[in-house]
Design a protein around this motif. Structure first.
Motif, PDB file in Angstrom:
ATOM      1  N   ASN A  27       0.620  -1.135   0.065  1.00 16.52           N
ATOM      2  CA  ASN A  27       0.424   0.139  -0.150  1.00 16.52           C
ATOM      3  C   ASN A  27       0.838   1.544   0.261  1.00 16.52           C
ATOM      4  OD1 ASN A  27      -1.592   1.634   0.906  1.00 16.52           O
ATOM      5  ND2 ASN A  27      -2.767   1.298   1.919  1.00 16.52           N
ATOM      6  N   GLU A  28       1.138   2.047  -1.041  1.00 17.84           N
ATOM      7  CA  GLU A  28       2.001   3.202  -1.275  1.00 17.84           C
ATOM      8  C   GLU A  28       1.790   3.999  -0.418  1.00 17.84           C
ATOM      9  OE1 GLU A  28       3.092   4.101  -5.397  1.00 17.84           O
ATOM     10  OE2 GLU A  28       3.012   2.336  -5.764  1.00 17.84           O
ATOM     11  N   ARG A  29      -0.152   4.348  -0.384  1.00 16.58           N
ATOM     12  CA  ARG A  29      -0.343   5.152   0.767  1.00 16.58           C
ATOM     13  C   ARG A  29       0.413   5.475   2.233  1.00 16.58           C
ATOM     14  NH1 ARG A  29      -6.024   4.596   2.021  1.00 16.58           N
ATOM     15  NH2 ARG A  29      -6.109   6.075   3.579  1.00 16.58           N
ATOM     16  N   LEU A  30       1.163   4.271   2.729  1.00 13.04           N
ATOM     17  CA  LEU A  30       1.783   3.770   4.188  1.00 13.04           C
ATOM     18  C   LEU A  30       3.469   4.216   4.027  1.00 13.04           C
ATOM     19  CD1 LEU A  30      -0.166   0.131   4.969  1.00 13.04           C
ATOM     20  CD2 LEU A  30      -0.512   2.697   5.730  1.00 13.04           C
ATOM     21  N   ARG A  31       3.346   3.911   2.858  1.00  8.50           N
ATOM     22  CA  ARG A  31       5.079   4.615   2.405  1.00  8.50           C
ATOM     23  C   ARG A  31       6.396   3.295   3.735  1.00  8.50           C
ATOM     24  NH1 ARG A  31       3.594   9.791   3.434  1.00  8.50           N
ATOM     25  NH2 ARG A  31       5.016  10.062   5.754  1.00  8.50           N
ATOM     26  N   LEU A  32       6.121   2.300   3.510  1.00 12.18           N
ATOM     27  CA  LEU A  32       6.532   1.695   3.783  1.00 12.18           C
ATOM     28  C   LEU A  32       7.944   0.971   3.524  1.00 12.18           C
ATOM     29  CD1 LEU A  32       3.875  -1.166   5.909  1.00 12.18           C
ATOM     30  CD2 LEU A  32       5.049   0.364   6.877  1.00 12.18           C
ATOM     31  N   ALA A  33       8.673   0.471   4.862  1.00 12.48           N
ATOM     32  CA  ALA A  33      10.030   0.112   4.348  1.00 12.48           C
ATOM     33  C   ALA A  33      10.063  -0.980   4.857  1.00 12.48           C
ATOM     34  CB  ALA A  33      11.224   1.203   4.270  1.00 12.48           C
ATOM     35  N   TYR A  34      10.038  -2.070   4.589  1.00 13.45           N
ATOM     36  CA  TYR A  34      10.490  -3.326   6.033  1.00 13.45           C
ATOM     37  C   TYR A  34      11.049  -3.835   5.860  1.00 13.45           C
ATOM     38  CZ  TYR A  34       9.856  -8.089   7.209  1.00 13.45           C
ATOM     39  OH  TYR A  34       9.887  -9.448   7.888  1.00 13.45           O
ATOM     40  N   SER A  35      12.094  -3.573   7.295  1.00 16.42           N
ATOM     41  CA  SER A  35      13.482  -3.948   7.966  1.00 16.42           C
ATOM     42  C   SER A  35      13.734  -5.280   8.050  1.00 16.42           C
ATOM     43  CB  SER A  35      13.372  -3.216   9.684  1.00 16.42           C
ATOM     44  OG  SER A  35      15.017  -3.884   9.635  1.00 16.42           O
ATOM     45  N   ILE A  36      14.527  -6.002   7.066  1.00 19.97           N
ATOM     46  CA  ILE A  36      14.986  -6.893   7.679  1.00 19.97           C
ATOM     47  C   ILE A  36      15.187  -7.989   8.220  1.00 19.97           C
ATOM     48  CG2 ILE A  36      16.544  -8.953   5.782  1.00 19.97           C
ATOM     49  CD1 ILE A  36      15.433  -7.231   3.233  1.00 19.97           C
ATOM     50  N   SER A  37      15.391  -8.673   9.018  1.00 18.82           N
ATOM     51  CA  SER A  37      16.463  -8.763   9.804  1.00 18.82           C
ATOM     52  C   SER A  37      17.482  -9.574   9.400  1.00 18.82           C
ATOM     53  CB  SER A  37      15.457  -9.345  11.324  1.00 18.82           C
ATOM     54  OG  SER A  37      14.464  -8.847  11.848  1.00 18.82           O
TER      55      SER A  37
END
Length: 192
Positions: A27-37
């Motif tokens: 969802n582009e509205r959330l401007r998310l970047a998933y932090s890879i562990s």
């Protein structure tokens, strides 16, 4: 540009954190970047280095801990898991909302270091359902399953440390609730 939010998504192993995340991560509205562990455990079937986890050795991991390169870390069933700090900071400085999918011990460390983090704890509909999900993976021996279940029971006692609690009875609905939480915090930040 506003600095991005730090979002903690936590809960017991097998509760469905990854499944829920897949519903809203695009969802582009959330401007998310998933932090890879980062982890020292061996990859499961289908897992890709640099996409699912950064797979590394125990020696390398321990050096990173000593050098203060991890935002949080924990050891579980003989393996280490942690979040690379430099990458989280870079993404937040770019205005991205960084999503940490981490376990309770790591979440506690992050909350101490970053009191502005938005903490979300995902609970199963029941402990019986959680056990069925863990066993359904068919990826671990009975001894590890029992360790995961015991750890889950202890983690469930920690929910009071979290700002939000979301039940994963229906992953799509749980994802929609989490989207709403993130959007609301984004709105609050914009209005500061």
């Amino acid at each position: 540009m506003k600095r991005g939010l730090l979002i903690i998504l936590s809960g017991p192993s097998g509760v469905g954190k990854g499944t829920i995340r897949k519903y809203f991560e695009k969802n582009e509205r959330l401007r998310l970047a998933y932090s890879i562990s980062m982890t020292t455990r061996k990859p499961r079937a289908g897992e890709v280095d640099g996409k699912d986890y950064y797979f590394t050795t125990k020696e390398d991991f321990q050096n990173r801990v000593k050098n203060g390169e991890l935002l949080e870390y924990a050891e579980f069933v003989g393996n280490y898991y942690g979040t690379p700090l430099k990458e989280v900071e870079r993404l937040r400085d770019e205005g991205k909302n960084v999503l940490l999918e981490i376990e309770v011990q790591g979440a506690t460390q992050v909350q101490k270091k970053c009191p502005d983090a938005i903490s979300i704890f995902i609970i199963p509909p029941s402990m019986e359902e959680l056990e069925a999900r863990i066993r359904g993976r068919r990826s671990e021996p009975e001894e590890i399953i029992q360790q995961r279940l015991a750890k889950a029971a202890n983690e469930m006692k920690m929910i009071a440390q979290y700002k939000y609690i979301v039940c994963n009875d229906d992953p799509k609905l749980a994802a929609e609730l989490i989207e709403t939480i993130i959007l609301r915090h984004m709105e609050l930040e914009e209005n500061k």
